[in-house]
Design a protein around this motif. Structure first.
Motif, mmCIF file in Angstrom:
data_model
loop_
_atom_site.group_PDB
_atom_site.id
_atom_site.type_symbol
_atom_site.label_atom_id
_atom_site.label_comp_id
_atom_site.label_asym_id
_atom_site.label_seq_id
_atom_site.Cartn_x
_atom_site.Cartn_y
_atom_site.Cartn_z
ATOM 1 N N VAL A 1 8.768 -28.344 -27.314
ATOM 2 C CA VAL A 1 8.966 -28.091 -25.884
ATOM 3 C C VAL A 1 8.723 -26.654 -25.447
ATOM 4 O O VAL A 1 8.397 -26.409 -24.294
ATOM 5 N N TYR A 2 8.876 -25.682 -26.349
ATOM 6 C CA TYR A 2 8.775 -24.278 -25.949
ATOM 7 C C TYR A 2 7.386 -23.698 -26.151
ATOM 8 O O TYR A 2 6.675 -24.044 -27.101
ATOM 9 N N LYS A 3 7.047 -22.766 -25.285
ATOM 10 C CA LYS A 3 5.848 -21.948 -25.450
ATOM 11 C C LYS A 3 6.205 -20.850 -26.452
ATOM 12 O O LYS A 3 7.253 -20.218 -26.337
ATOM 13 N N ILE A 4 5.342 -20.647 -27.435
ATOM 14 C CA ILE A 4 5.567 -19.608 -28.428
ATOM 15 C C ILE A 4 4.328 -18.715 -28.431
ATOM 16 O O ILE A 4 3.318 -19.022 -29.059
ATOM 17 N N GLU A 5 4.422 -17.631 -27.684
ATOM 18 C CA GLU A 5 3.275 -16.745 -27.503
ATOM 19 C C GLU A 5 2.746 -16.197 -28.825
ATOM 20 O O GLU A 5 1.538 -16.099 -29.018
#
Length: 184
Positions: A27-31
């Motif tokens: 679910v999370y964006k991980i730059e």
């Protein structure tokens, strides 16, 4: 939920492990990994583990969902069960809930929906809020119900105004985009 403990970054609950839950890896964006929100991380063995666990980025290393830090949350709030990954946003003490995009209405199901409205009523006097994100689509949870905000980044802001009409008490929300720094 112990809102004060959550706000102060409570320690992990003894006996609560991620186990087969890898929902945060989706679910999370991980730059640091170039991973967009809503897509499985290429380093995740879904339902099992992280293949780069020992060298994972700091964003992953320091993240723990509220199910891991709040003993009062029952097991139905474990992200792989609920399809909701609740976390405290450290900049403002808000509760941000990332919803699995393959189950975008999971937060509207019971017992989640009524619990979210109850939490919103507890948080409101303290100028704290609950935001639901399905990818970048944000919905603010208020004691009176949800208010769609639309596309939003966790760094964007919003203004909430209390309204009173013939229908009763309500709330209006205006999104405020984060100003981009300009080059000098």
């Amino acid at each position: 939920m112990d809102f004060n403990a959550a706000h102060n970054q409570a320690p992990l609950v003894r006996g609560r492990e991620c186990g087969s839950c890898t929902m945060c890896c989706k679910v999370y964006k991980i730059e640091a990994l170039g991973k967009p929100e809503g897509a499985w991380c290429t380093h995740c063995t879904i339902g099992s583990s992280c293949r780069i666990y020992d060298s994972r980025p700091d964003d992953c290393r320091h993240f723990f969902c509220l199910w891991r830090t709040d003993a009062s949350l029952p097991d139905i709030w474990k992200p792989n069960v609920s399809k909701l990954t609740a976390a405290l946003y450290p900049r403002n003490g808000f509760i941000y809930i990332q919803v699995d995009a393959s189950a975008p209405q999971a937060w509207r199901k019971e017992p989640y929906f009524s619990t979210l409205k109850s939490w919103a009523a507890i948080l409101l006097p303290h100028n704290r809020h609950i935001l639901i994100f399905v990818r970048d689509q944000a919905t603010l949870i208020m004691p009176t119900g949800p208010i769609l905000i639309g596309p939003m980044s966790p760094d964007d802001g919003f203004v909430v105004r209390e309204t009173f009409t013939a229908a009763g008490r309500g709330f209006a929300v205006e999104r405020v985009a984060q100003a981009k720094p300009t080059a000098a």
